[in-house]
Design a protein around this motif. Structure first.
Motif, PDB file in Angstrom:
ATOM      1  N   GLU A 381      -4.179  -0.305  -1.244  1.00  0.00           N
ATOM      2  CA  GLU A 381      -3.852   0.816  -0.354  1.00  0.00           C
ATOM      3  C   GLU A 381      -4.417   0.547   1.038  1.00  0.00           C
ATOM      4  OE1 GLU A 381      -3.824   4.503  -3.569  1.00  0.00           O
ATOM      5  OE2 GLU A 381      -5.677   4.018  -2.489  1.00  0.00           O
ATOM      6  N   GLY A 386       2.582   3.160   7.250  1.00  0.00           N
ATOM      7  CA  GLY A 386       3.479   3.322   6.111  1.00  0.00           C
ATOM      8  C   GLY A 386       4.877   2.813   6.417  1.00  0.00           C
ATOM      9  N   MET A 387       5.835   3.265   5.620  1.00  0.00           N
ATOM     10  CA  MET A 387       7.209   2.784   5.760  1.00  0.00           C
ATOM     11  C   MET A 387       8.167   3.925   5.448  1.00  0.00           C
ATOM     12  SD  MET A 387       8.948  -0.516   3.862  1.00  0.00           S
ATOM     13  CE  MET A 387       7.792  -1.641   4.658  1.00  0.00           C
ATOM     14  N   ILE A 392      11.940   1.228   2.241  1.00  0.00           N
ATOM     15  CA  ILE A 392      11.162   0.755   1.095  1.00  0.00           C
ATOM     16  C   ILE A 392      12.031  -0.052   0.137  1.00  0.00           C
ATOM     17  CG2 ILE A 392       9.944   1.532  -0.979  1.00  0.00           C
ATOM     18  CD1 ILE A 392       8.652   3.693   0.647  1.00  0.00           C
ATOM     19  N   SER A 432       4.871   5.027   0.335  1.00  0.00           N
ATOM     20  CA  SER A 432       4.058   5.472   1.467  1.00  0.00           C
ATOM     21  C   SER A 432       3.114   6.569   0.990  1.00  0.00           C
ATOM     22  CB  SER A 432       4.950   5.993   2.594  1.00  0.00           C
ATOM     23  OG  SER A 432       5.688   4.937   3.176  1.00  0.00           O
ATOM     24  N   ARG A 433       1.955   6.671   1.653  1.00  0.00           N
ATOM     25  CA  ARG A 433       0.960   7.674   1.288  1.00  0.00           C
ATOM     26  C   ARG A 433       0.957   8.796   2.313  1.00  0.00           C
ATOM     27  NH1 ARG A 433      -4.334   4.773   1.712  1.00  0.00           N
ATOM     28  NH2 ARG A 433      -5.173   6.660   0.736  1.00  0.00           N
ATOM     29  N   ARG A 436      -0.785   9.391   5.866  1.00  0.00           N
ATOM     30  CA  ARG A 436      -0.375   8.092   6.375  1.00  0.00           C
ATOM     31  C   ARG A 436      -0.955   7.007   5.473  1.00  0.00           C
ATOM     32  NH1 ARG A 436      -0.687   7.008  11.448  1.00  0.00           N
ATOM     33  NH2 ARG A 436      -1.317   4.819  11.338  1.00  0.00           N
ATOM     34  N   PHE A 438      -0.053   3.161   3.127  1.00  0.00           N
ATOM     35  CA  PHE A 438       0.937   2.494   2.272  1.00  0.00           C
ATOM     36  C   PHE A 438       0.248   2.044   0.988  1.00  0.00           C
ATOM     37  CE2 PHE A 438       3.797  -1.092   1.131  1.00  0.00           C
ATOM     38  CZ  PHE A 438       5.009  -0.411   1.158  1.00  0.00           C
TER      39      PHE A 438
END
Length: 445
Positions: A381, A386-387, A392, A432-433, A436, A438
């Protein structure tokens, strides 16, 4: 072990045919023997009763018992001339008459009916019939040795014509197996005539049903090889493009730094050169990682991996990059004591590329965490941007770089991790988390 399929089929068919032939021979022998035994017993009974009827009709005078009883001559030209013998005994125990070759000793001491007895080393089957009216007993004996010879001759007459059939049948089986294997030979000849680049499917619409699965498997193999070639062709095309771009940039920035007299411009150009070199070096290394992952899939052996120490050793050289920007690489306590069975080469390639991808997308002072998931997965992590969800799905495509791309990225890291995960029998899951960051989960088999 015989390697010829044709020879193996021939041996199996000949062996099975021979087994059936031997079984039929045994059945014919036993059945014929039993039938001949019944016929000979019936003849024995009929002969005894016939002699008894002759006595009834006074064809044989039994009034006087002699010390030298007369004999009934046999046909000297018959191959079984001494098979049957006859004795006529009075009920007082005197021998009245006997056939030629009959022993002087009584053939049977039993009452009427069948009996067997050995006299002077010769076995006899005897049928006795008593004529109480005239006070005599008729004994008709069958020499069992001659009877056995008769059975053998009958069976031999039935089976002997089959002997020359056996080699003829073997030749026909060999010819039939060869004809039956001809479609396979034709398939092999067609494949041998093919050029190395010819991966067109084999036409199997009119092939034998046994050949169709082989043709289908070969067509599937040809298709996979064709797809692999296409992937490699695209890979080389993209790799050449990705290498050409930074090399062209390197040349441009080098020319700028040589021509300019301004220190700030020269410094900026040199920084661009450093960035391009880093990106090119990473691209070359990841190209080598891809080749290593492809090669290691077949030859790598599984072993026990102590996960915490293994991960620390694998990414030790990358921790410094993150610390240089004020960030930290954290190994979660969930990794302690975890042992898994995996292929270390593939596992190391996957983890190194996932961690490197996380570091490249982490902000200054960001934290990258490695932990163990109860779902049998290694989780990496980061705290980057992110994306977007739409990207993805394409994140593991080779050379794909999303909108939040890293300046030193090449678009190969996640594709290498996915390749390694698949070779390990697992999968790579990306998300994505919030708010914010990844997450990449390397799920193991």
């Amino acid at each position: 072990m015989m390697r010829s399929l044709k020879g193996r089929l021939f041996i199996i068919l000949v062996a099975m045919t021979g087994l059936v032939w031997l079984s039929a021979t045994a059945w014919i022998y036993l059945n014929t023997r039993a039938e001949v035994e019944r016929v000979l017993d019936a003849r024995l009974m009929e002969a005894a009763r016939m002699v008894s009827s002759l006595i009834d009709s006074q064809e044989i005078d039994v009034a006087i018992a002699t010390l030298d009883p007369p004999t009934i001559a046999a046909d000297p030209h018959s191959p079984y001339e001494r098979q049957l013998t006859c004795q006529i005994w009075s009920l007082t125990g005197s021998l009245i008459g006997r056939s030629d070759g009959a022993p002087n000793q009584r053939l049977s001491d039993h009452a009427d009916g069948f009996a067997e007895r050995v006299i002077d080393g010769r076995a006899w089957r005897v049928y006795a019939v008593t004529n109480t009216k005239l006070g005599v007993q008729v004994l008709v004996g069958d020499n069992l040795d001659i009877r056995a010879r008769l059975v053998r001759d009958v069976v031999k007459g039935l089976l002997l014509p089959m002997v020359p059939i056996v080699p003829a049948l073997a030749a026909l089986i060999w010819f039939g197996v060869g004809r039956g294997m001809r479609p396979l030979d034709q398939l092999a000849e067609g494949l041998e005539r093919r050029e190395a680049e010819d991966l067109h499917p084999i036409a199997a619409d009119h092939a034998a049903s046994e050949i169709r699965p082989v043709a289908a498997a070969l067509n599937g193999l040809f298709g996979r090889v064709q797809e692999a070639r296409e992937r490699e062709r695209h890979f080389l095309t993209y790799a050449a493009h990705e290498l050409r771009t930074p090399l062209a940039g390197l040349k441009t920035q080098a020319e700028i730094s040589l021509k300019t007299d301004q220190e700030t411009v020269r410094t900026a150009a040199l920084k661009q050169i450093v960035t391009a070199v880093e990106r090119t070096s990473r691209l070359v290394r990841q190209l080598l990682d891809t080749a290593e992952a492809e090669a290691a899939a077949a030859g790598a052996r599984s072993g026990t991996v102590h996960l915490s120490s293994f991960l620390r050793d694998t990414v030790a050289d990358q921790a410094g990059r993150l610390e240089a920007t004020g960030g930290r690489l954290v190994f979660d306590a969930s990794l302690d004591g975890v042992e898994i069975v995996s292929k270390e080469i593939l596992l190391a390639l996957a983890v190194r590329n996932l961690v490197e991808n996380a570091i490249n997308h982490s902000p200054k002072g960001g934290v990258v965490v490695l932990r163990w998931s109860p779902e049998n997965a290694i989780v990496v992590e980061d705290e980057g941007a992110g994306m977007p969800p739409g990207e993805i799905e394409r994140a593991t495509d080779r050379f794909f770089r999303g909108s939040n791309r890293s300046p030193v990225g090449s678009g190969l890291g996640l594709s290498i991790a996915k390749l390694c995960a698949e070779r390990l029998g697992g999968a790579l899951e990306l998300a994505s988390r919030a708010p914010r960051g990844f997450r990449a989960s390397l799920r193991l088999a």
